[in-house]
Write a protein that holds these residues in place. Structure first.
Motif, PDB file in Angstrom:
ATOM      1  N   GLY A 159       0.897  -1.110   0.121  1.00  0.00           N
ATOM      2  CA  GLY A 159       0.070   0.227  -0.160  1.00  0.00           C
ATOM      3  C   GLY A 159       0.750   1.316   0.034  1.00  0.00           C
ATOM      4  N   PHE A 160       1.985   1.172   0.427  1.00  0.00           N
ATOM      5  CA  PHE A 160       2.886   2.335   0.462  1.00  0.00           C
ATOM      6  C   PHE A 160       3.252   2.442  -0.824  1.00  0.00           C
ATOM      7  CE2 PHE A 160       3.330   0.372   4.558  1.00  0.00           C
ATOM      8  CZ  PHE A 160       2.996   1.341   5.405  1.00  0.00           C
ATOM      9  N   GLU A 166       1.842   1.725  -3.527  1.00  0.00           N
ATOM     10  CA  GLU A 166       0.570   1.888  -4.279  1.00  0.00           C
ATOM     11  C   GLU A 166       0.145   3.437  -4.268  1.00  0.00           C
ATOM     12  OE1 GLU A 166      -2.626  -1.474  -4.456  1.00  0.00           O
ATOM     13  OE2 GLU A 166      -2.315  -1.031  -2.596  1.00  0.00           O
ATOM     14  N   THR A 167       0.219   4.140  -3.020  1.00  0.00           N
ATOM     15  CA  THR A 167       0.128   5.411  -2.704  1.00  0.00           C
ATOM     16  C   THR A 167       1.111   6.354  -2.946  1.00  0.00           C
ATOM     17  OG1 THR A 167       0.306   4.789  -0.509  1.00  0.00           O
ATOM     18  CG2 THR A 167      -1.770   4.760  -1.254  1.00  0.00           C
ATOM     19  N   LEU A 190       3.863   6.331  -0.896  1.00  0.00           N
ATOM     20  CA  LEU A 190       4.252   6.954   0.101  1.00  0.00           C
ATOM     21  C   LEU A 190       5.546   5.956   0.683  1.00  0.00           C
ATOM     22  CD1 LEU A 190       0.983   7.336   2.061  1.00  0.00           C
ATOM     23  CD2 LEU A 190       2.513   9.162   1.412  1.00  0.00           C
ATOM     24  N   ASN A 240       2.788   6.050   6.836  1.00  0.00           N
ATOM     25  CA  ASN A 240       1.599   5.250   6.889  1.00  0.00           C
ATOM     26  C   ASN A 240       0.590   6.279   7.012  1.00  0.00           C
ATOM     27  OD1 ASN A 240      -0.507   3.645   7.758  1.00  0.00           O
ATOM     28  ND2 ASN A 240       0.614   2.513   8.992  1.00  0.00           N
ATOM     29  N   PRO A 241      -0.248   6.063   6.019  1.00  0.00           N
ATOM     30  CA  PRO A 241      -1.277   7.151   5.929  1.00  0.00           C
ATOM     31  C   PRO A 241      -2.391   6.837   7.122  1.00  0.00           C
ATOM     32  CG  PRO A 241      -1.877   5.583   4.312  1.00  0.00           C
ATOM     33  CD  PRO A 241      -0.462   5.172   4.726  1.00  0.00           C
ATOM     34  N   PHE A 242      -2.399   5.707   7.665  1.00  0.00           N
ATOM     35  CA  PHE A 242      -3.291   5.745   8.907  1.00  0.00           C
ATOM     36  C   PHE A 242      -2.603   5.883  10.269  1.00  0.00           C
ATOM     37  CE2 PHE A 242      -4.666   3.004   5.050  1.00  0.00           C
ATOM     38  CZ  PHE A 242      -5.668   3.799   4.770  1.00  0.00           C
ATOM     39  N   MET A 287      -4.657   3.652 -11.089  1.00  0.00           N
ATOM     40  CA  MET A 287      -4.393   4.739  -9.988  1.00  0.00           C
ATOM     41  C   MET A 287      -2.821   4.994 -10.018  1.00  0.00           C
ATOM     42  SD  MET A 287      -6.667   5.776  -8.130  1.00  0.00           S
ATOM     43  CE  MET A 287      -8.374   5.557  -7.776  1.00  0.00           C
ATOM     44  N   VAL A 328       0.099   8.407  -6.383  1.00  0.00           N
ATOM     45  CA  VAL A 328       0.268   9.781  -5.901  1.00  0.00           C
ATOM     46  C   VAL A 328      -0.910   9.847  -4.699  1.00  0.00           C
ATOM     47  CG1 VAL A 328       1.019  10.516  -8.145  1.00  0.00           C
ATOM     48  CG2 VAL A 328      -1.501  10.664  -7.632  1.00  0.00           C
ATOM     49  N   MET A 329      -1.890   8.918  -4.581  1.00  0.00           N
ATOM     50  CA  MET A 329      -3.170   9.062  -3.717  1.00  0.00           C
ATOM     51  C   MET A 329      -2.462   9.610  -2.260  1.00  0.00           C
ATOM     52  SD  MET A 329      -5.352   9.216  -5.819  1.00  0.00           S
ATOM     53  CE  MET A 329      -6.773   9.021  -4.772  1.00  0.00           C
ATOM     54  N   GLY A 330      -1.328   9.029  -1.993  1.00  0.00           N
ATOM     55  CA  GLY A 330      -0.890   9.358  -0.650  1.00  0.00           C
ATOM     56  C   GLY A 330      -0.667  10.989  -0.359  1.00  0.00           C
ATOM     57  N   SER A 331      -0.838  11.563  -1.350  1.00  0.00           N
ATOM     58  CA  SER A 331      -0.865  13.285  -1.045  1.00  0.00           C
ATOM     59  C   SER A 331      -1.942  13.816  -1.627  1.00  0.00           C
ATOM     60  CB  SER A 331       0.334  13.771  -1.824  1.00  0.00           C
ATOM     61  OG  SER A 331       0.300  14.898  -1.887  1.00  0.00           O
ATOM     62  N   ALA A 332      -2.996  14.274  -0.790  1.00  0.00           N
ATOM     63  CA  ALA A 332      -4.073  14.871  -1.480  1.00  0.00           C
ATOM     64  C   ALA A 332      -3.717  16.044  -2.180  1.00  0.00           C
ATOM     65  CB  ALA A 332      -5.046  15.419   0.019  1.00  0.00           C
ATOM     66  N   ALA A 359      -2.555  14.980  -5.533  1.00  0.00           N
ATOM     67  CA  ALA A 359      -3.435  14.534  -6.458  1.00  0.00           C
ATOM     68  C   ALA A 359      -4.281  15.585  -6.914  1.00  0.00           C
ATOM     69  CB  ALA A 359      -4.382  13.401  -5.451  1.00  0.00           C
TER      70      ALA A 359
END
Ligand code: FAD
Lengths: 412, 168, 638
Positions: free
Chosen positions: C43-44, C46-47, C49, C62-64, C586, C589-593, C596
């Motif tokens: 997931g890192f 993928e996003t 991060l 970790n986005p969470f 995807m 880049v989704m790790g950064s609003a 995005a």
């Protein structure tokens, strides 16, 4: 023949014992005698009854957690007045007698009302212990816009927040230099104090009530020992608790502050047991005899007593005299073991930031963890408790304990 | 000994990628999809933790759902109970955020939502056949098995040895 | 008729489905198997991060985990994501321009007489390019002009007094102005790549927006690399003109020496085709009927566009060509060659031959192909294929009996030529008028790859089908073209069914005027991935004709199944050029609003282009249509 179990007091210790017995003994008769009018409930939830956020059925014990066993006969409104542990007979206030094979005294504790303060029996003076207290306080608070709370302990803080939530002004009168003096040194409490001040509590430290001033409607002010008077229509006393030992007084059961219990929760007379706030037990951190006022301890000890009563000898490992976790004014904190270090010969490590405070206490040789206090960030507090309670060797983990980097991997 | 499946940890297989943490957080989100969970407010949080030990060992830790669960005994609001599948679960509705469970958990696996004042922990993903973290683990460091089944392959009791020494 | 196959969820190409069954039977691990084994993906990653830009790392945010908002150095999610994206753009740029540089060296050596196997095939294009570069053409020998063009090309790689000519000289004047204002005109192609590497280094650029602007500028350098690649390939090998060909695995022939050319650069594949044509006798002597050269991926597109060489398969299904058991040698240069082909080849008893010293694969045979000795090297490789044929000729093959008719060979030049049959004086008028009248609602360029995460081709075919019905003119390059051709979108016999009435009328009129006796195919094949430049060239020509800038044009781009970082850089230059650009996977880049948002919204205020990230093909089609309608509205068209 089926064993007849009698349990005096239907709260944490009594009900934990009852449900544990039932788990092990499917046939014995288990009867719980409680002087309260309500079925057993989670006492620490009483402040929610005061705020009105919860109703009595919401906080019932039955059916939750460990309290899920069948066939436990709870008799409410039943006050036990005396015991004959040789004849194995209890007598209640109505004169009825109960024979038993094994009895547990789980009569808990009640608020301590200092005799030095006159007028504590006046209408409008409360202490928050039972749902009945909460209901009465809620009733009185409708005609009150200011409550004075005597004592700065955790119970009074909870009561204070409950009242605050009802938009009632509160003033705490605290004899000690700082709130929560039972759980920490005054210097330790500054973050909590800041949070309390922020939350709108008025706190007067270093003074005590001298007497309660009354008029036709009961309380109308509290007179302080510094000569001032605080007008108010309600007072809440939170100055510690004392064990309910009355019903065993005069019997052969040994009482020393509380009812003495051996490491197997047994009293000085055969087939007699004690657990919870009423019992005298020992503190593994200090090795000293202690009475506590902790739900968790009452449950643990009740379970242990239940096992012993059901014929499974089980040693009670004791409890830390101080073992409190809570959140006041959005500030979480945990205090465990020996946390009063001022002027004591202990190795103490303090680490503070503007939002967190941590005190880690070792014995004076620095070889054993004996206490820990966390404010603001209580992560992994349970591991510290484990190390304190189990007297774990710390040579390999000491720096982690101090730096708060301890994690489960370190025990592997 | 129960016949329910538990999550076991094979520490020697963990690479510390934290995929389990992401999968856990996503499973405990509203939308259940990584790319949207990341935009949720409040952000979902993981109930799995991966600790690190010198020598570069990585240790996933999560609620063991202990047989004698100290948290279950300690809860002062009746929020913690044992589920039909033998999991120890926290009912967020009843939790009041007193953190007593945090204080008594020797594994340090009960998390806190400070804003909502709710404790949370692994619930073994009741809606899934296999917990999200187990399904996500790329090295099978996390396995979902019965105690019996697991000991047949390899028994690494990370769970019990601590608690057998806990009084009660 | 076709019942449910167990592989429909992997690919919508029936030929590939057949081969997957065969691969399964023979325990051959395919890209789809490996993808499944790879799941779950990190997931890192993928996003976006995770960061490995320094040795204190790797770091991941970790986005969470609200406690961990930065990497060790303090870079936050926005910076991390922007840096990662920049490096992808730089990698894509390096690849396209590396391809172009290879062509420039070939042209240079040819002009100097050092590469006798190459020649100037399209002197008209040579002069057109030279003129654009202000290189004198009148009265000069073609080789002299070529030498100057090659030198100009090589000069565009480094910083010099002028900006990158293949960028600044190929877009609308308005675009030059926009890009100059934003500081997005590249100074040198290699310079931009190097500068991305510099600014994304540990402890350099930590302003996400500044980083993204850097990425945009690099992507404009990517456009230059692509454009140069097209120009030089056309000069050396000819500019495509319409021709018929075939596609899919059925183009492999049991009785022939089958050579699959895989990779990108016609510098290799052209020479193989040429030499193979001279070696028919040797093949016959080995018992084959002939040498059958087929293409895979973009080098296949290059060959199909110029010579009608059939395209065997594309992108994610490249291994399937080998699974047929009929390929006698897979000869590769670089880019998009999955290393797994070597092991699949081994399983099937055949060979992969690598030819470039930057692209060797363990398990493959290497024959170094140099421009100076190209024909001789090619001969060696072909002999290997013939030897391979001898070994396998009596063994069974499993060639799916599936081919698709393709009409390809479109380029700016050939399209303009076709249009001039409608209006010789003003060839762009028919196209411009159709757009104005609404017969053509707009133009959509499909580019990019297949991606194992998406059932092969499904996004291309679904989106294209919807757009064609709505009278959107569809052009395609690279594996996008490959995908659509394998589903009959380039078969003129299908144009009537696939297109809306307005679009059909236009395609039919052009076809009829050009003596085809019917319409053009519904999708126009513009070539390989560097040939996205052709789409830019046509758009620029139309924009200039209409007197507007690119960001006003009803033109959109879509990479619905992208895989390579090249797709990222292409997508980014499409955005820099001012186009709404759809991506069907995807982006990391989704790790950064913030990032995005910049990519999908803020950048619109800067270049007029923006990304549309939408995995669902139906929704994507609607969004693309919406974008076209918005643009039409902007131009006052209904
Ligand atoms: C408002 C409040 C908040 C609290 N919050 C916390 C907290 O957050 N954490 C924590 O650990 N602890 C907390 N406590 C303390 C905790 O509730 C007690 O330690 C715990 O209830 C002790 O349980 P027990 O069973 O020993 O006794 P008790 O709960 O005191 O119960 C004893 C019962 O026996 C009855 N009884 C007594 N004598 C007789 C008799 N002669 N005949 C019949 N019945 C009799 C009593 O009326 C009572 O119902 C809180 C207490 C209060 C009041």
């Amino acid at each position: 023949m089926e064993t007849r179990y009698l349990i005096v007091g239907g709260s944490a210790a009594g009900m934990a014992a009852a449900h544990t017995i039932r788990k092990k003994d499917k046939t014995g008769a288990i009867t719980v005698l409680s002087d309260e009018d309500t079925l057993p409930y989670f006492r620490p939830m009483v402040p929610y009854i005061l705020t009105g956020k919860k109703q009595v059925p919401d906080i019932a014990l039955s059916g939750t957690g460990i309290f899920v066993q069948p066939r436990i006969d709870v008799r409410t409104g039943t006050i036990v007045t005396s015991v004959d542990p040789v004849a194995k007979i209890l007598t209640t206030a109505s004169g009825k007698t109960w024979s038993y094979d094994k009895v547990l005294f789980a009569t808990g504790s009640r608020p301590y009302l200092p005799e030095t303060v006159k007028g504590l029996d006046s209408p409008g003076v409360f202490s928050l212990k039972t749902v009945a207290d909460a209901a009465a306080m809620a009733q009185r608070s409708r005609n009150t816009d200011h409550v004075v709370l005597l004592g700065g302990g955790i119970l009074n803080l909870k009561a204070a927040f409950a009242l605050l939530e009802k938009k009632i002004k509160v003033t705490l009168v605290v004899h000690s230099p700082e709130v929560l003096s039972q759980l920490m040194d005054p210097e330790d409490a500054f973050l909590i104090r800041k949070a309390l001040d922020r939350a709108g509590l008025k706190i007067m430290t270093g003074c005590s009530a001298d007497h309660v001033v009354t008029d036709a409607d009961g309380v109308c002010a509290v007179a302080l020992d510094n000569g001032t008077q605080i007008p108010c229509r309600m007072v809440c006393v939170g100055k510690g608790v004392i064990p309910n030992t009355e019903c065993v007084r005069g019997s052969a059961i040994t009482v020393d502050k509380g009812i003495l219990a051996d490491p197997f929760t047994a009293c000085s007379v055969k087939d007699t047991f004690a657990a919870g706030d009423v019992a005298v037990t020992h503190d593994p951190a200090t090795g000293e005899k202690t009475v506590t006022a902790l739900w968790t301890n009452a449950v643990d000890m009740g379970i242990c007593a239940g096992l012993n009563m059901a014929g499974i000898p089980t040693r009670y490992t004791g409890t830390l005299g101080i073992m409190n976790a809570t959140q006041v004014a959005k500030e979480p904190f945990v205090a465990m073991g020996r946390v009063h270090t001022k002027g004591r010969d202990l190795e103490t490590h303090i680490d503070k930031t503007d939002t967190t405070y941590r005190k880690i206490v070792f014995n004076k040789e620095g070889t054993r963890l004996v206490g820990a206090l966390f404010i603001g960030d209580i992560t992994h507090a349970g591991m510290y408790r484990y190390v304190i309670r189990e007297k774990k060797p710390i040579d390999r983990i000491k720096s982690h304990l101090i730096r708060h980097t301890l994690h489960y991997g370190h025990f592997m | 000994m129960s016949n329910y499946k538990e999550i076991f940890v094979k520490t020697d297989k963990c690479t510390g990628c934290l995929t389990c943490k992401i999968a856990c957080a996503v499973e405990h989100s509203e939308t259940k999809s990584l790319f949207s969970a990341i935009r949720e407010s409040p952000r979902p949080v993981s109930r799995v933790y991966v600790e690190w030990l010198p020598g570069n060992a990585k240790v996933p830790v999560l609620c063991r759902h202990c047989e004698e669960a100290p948290c279950l005994n300690a809860c002062i609001s009746g929020a913690i109970s044992r589920s039909d599948t033998n999991a120890v679960i926290t009912d967020a509705g009843k939790c009041i955020g007193c953190w007593t469970c945090v204080m008594v958990c020797p594994y340090g696996v009960i998390g806190r939502d400070q804003t909502l004042a709710k404790a949370f922990r692994c619930d073994r993903c009741p809606d899934r056949e296999i917990p999200a973290c187990v399904g996500a683990c790329p090295t099978q460091a996390l396995v979902y098995e019965t105690v019996d089944g697991f000991s047949k392959t390899k028994r690494k009791t990370v769970s019990r040895e601590l608690l057998t020494r806990e009084g009660a | 008729m076709t019942s449910e196959t167990p592989f429909q969820h992997l690919t919508t190409d029936p030929a590939v489905q057949q081969m997957l069954a065969k691969a399964k039977e023979n325990h051959i691990s395919t890209v789809w198997d490996r993808y499944e084994q790879m799941l779950p993906q990190c997931g890192f990653g993928e996003t976006g991060l995770c960061c490995r830009h320094c040795l204190q790392g790797p770091c991941r945010i970790n986005p969470f985990d609200p406690g961990a908002e930065t990497g060790i150095c303090g870079a936050n999610a926005d910076v991390m994501v922007a840096r990662g994206l920049d490096r992808a753009i730089a990698a894509g740029t390096a690849a396209h321009s590396g391809h172009a540089k290879h062509l420039a060296h070939t042209l240079l050596k040819m002009a100097r007489g050092q590469a006798k196997d190459y020649k100037i095939t399209d002197p008209v294009k040579l002069k057109k390019v030279a003129a654009r570069l202000h290189i004198a053409v009148d009265g000069r020998a073609d080789t002299d002009i070529a030498l100057d063009v090659a030198k100009a090309a090589l000069a565009d790689f480094h910083e010099k007094d002028t900006p990158v000519l293949w960028a600044a000289g190929v877009v609308t004047p308005g675009r030059v102005e926009v890009l100059s204002k934003l500081g997005l005109v590249p100074k040198g192609i290699d310079h931009e790549v190097a500068e991305i590497m510099h600014r994304t280094l540990y402890g350099v650029d930590a302003d996400p927006v500044n980083l993204l602007l850097g990425g945009l500028r690099c992507s404009v350098a990517d456009l230059a690399g692509c454009y140069m690649g097209t120009d030089l390939a056309d000069i050396l090998f000819g500019t495509p003109t319409p021709l018929a060909s075939q596609a899919n695995l059925g183009t492999l022939k049991k009785e022939s020496v089958n050579i699959a050319l895989h990779g990108h650069n016609p510098v290799l594949s052209e020479i193989i085709v040429k030499v193979a044509g001279e070696m028919a006798d040797e093949a016959v002597a080995a018992g084959a009927d002939r040498i059958n050269v087929v293409g895979i991926c973009c080098t296949g597109n290059e060959l199909m566009e110029r010579h009608g060489i059939p395209s065997c398969t594309h992108s994610v299904s490249q291994e399937m060509a080998l699974v047929t058991g009929a390929v006698d040698a897979m000869i590769v240069d670089y880019q998009c060659i999955m290393p797994s082909v070597a092991s699949v080849a081994e399983c099937m008893g055949t060979k992969v031959i690598t030819t470039m010293d930057i692209c060797k694969i363990t398990g493959a045979e290497h024959i170094d192909v140099k421009e100076e000795t190209a024909a001789e090297n090619a001969r060696q490789a072909i002999l290997q294929a013939i030897a391979g044929f001898k070994k396998r000729k009596n063994k069974p093959t499993h060639i799916p009996a599936l081919t698709n008719t393709v009409v390809a060979g479109f380029s700016t030049e050939s399209i303009v030529a076709a249009l001039s049959k409608l209006n010789a004086k003003d060839p762009l008028a028919p196209l411009a008028d159709s757009i104005k009248s609404g017969n053509i609602k707009g133009v959509c360029l499909f580019a990019g790859c297949n991606n194992v995460k998406i059932p092969q081709d499904i996004n291309y075919t679904k989106i294209a089908a919807k757009l064609l019905k709505e009278n959107v003119l569809v052009v395609a390059t690279g594996c996008g073209a490959g995908s659509l051709m394998r589903h009959d979108f380039m078969d003129p016999a299908k144009t009537r069914d696939l297109c809306g009435n307005g679009l059909f009328a236009v395609l039919n009129a052009i076809g009829e005027a050009n003596g085809l006796g019917g319409p053009l195919p519904s999708v126009l094949h513009l070539g390989s991935c560097v040939d996205n430049s052709r789409a830019v060239e046509i758009t620029v020509a139309l924009a200039n004709y209409l007197g507007v800038d690119i960001n006003q044009m009803p033109v959109v781009a879509s990479a619905p199944e992208p895989t390579s970082e090249k797709a990222v850089s292409i997508g980014t230059y499409a955005v820099a050029a001012g186009l709404p650009t759809h991506v069907g996977v995807m982006l990391p880049v989704m790790g950064s609003a913030l990032v995005a948002k910049v990519l999908t919204q803020t950048v619109k205020d800067l270049t007029g282009g923006y990304f549309i990230v939408e995995p669902d093909p139906d929704k994507a089609a609607d969004m693309l249509l919406q974008a076209l309608n918005d643009r039409r509205k902007g131009l006052g068209l209904v």
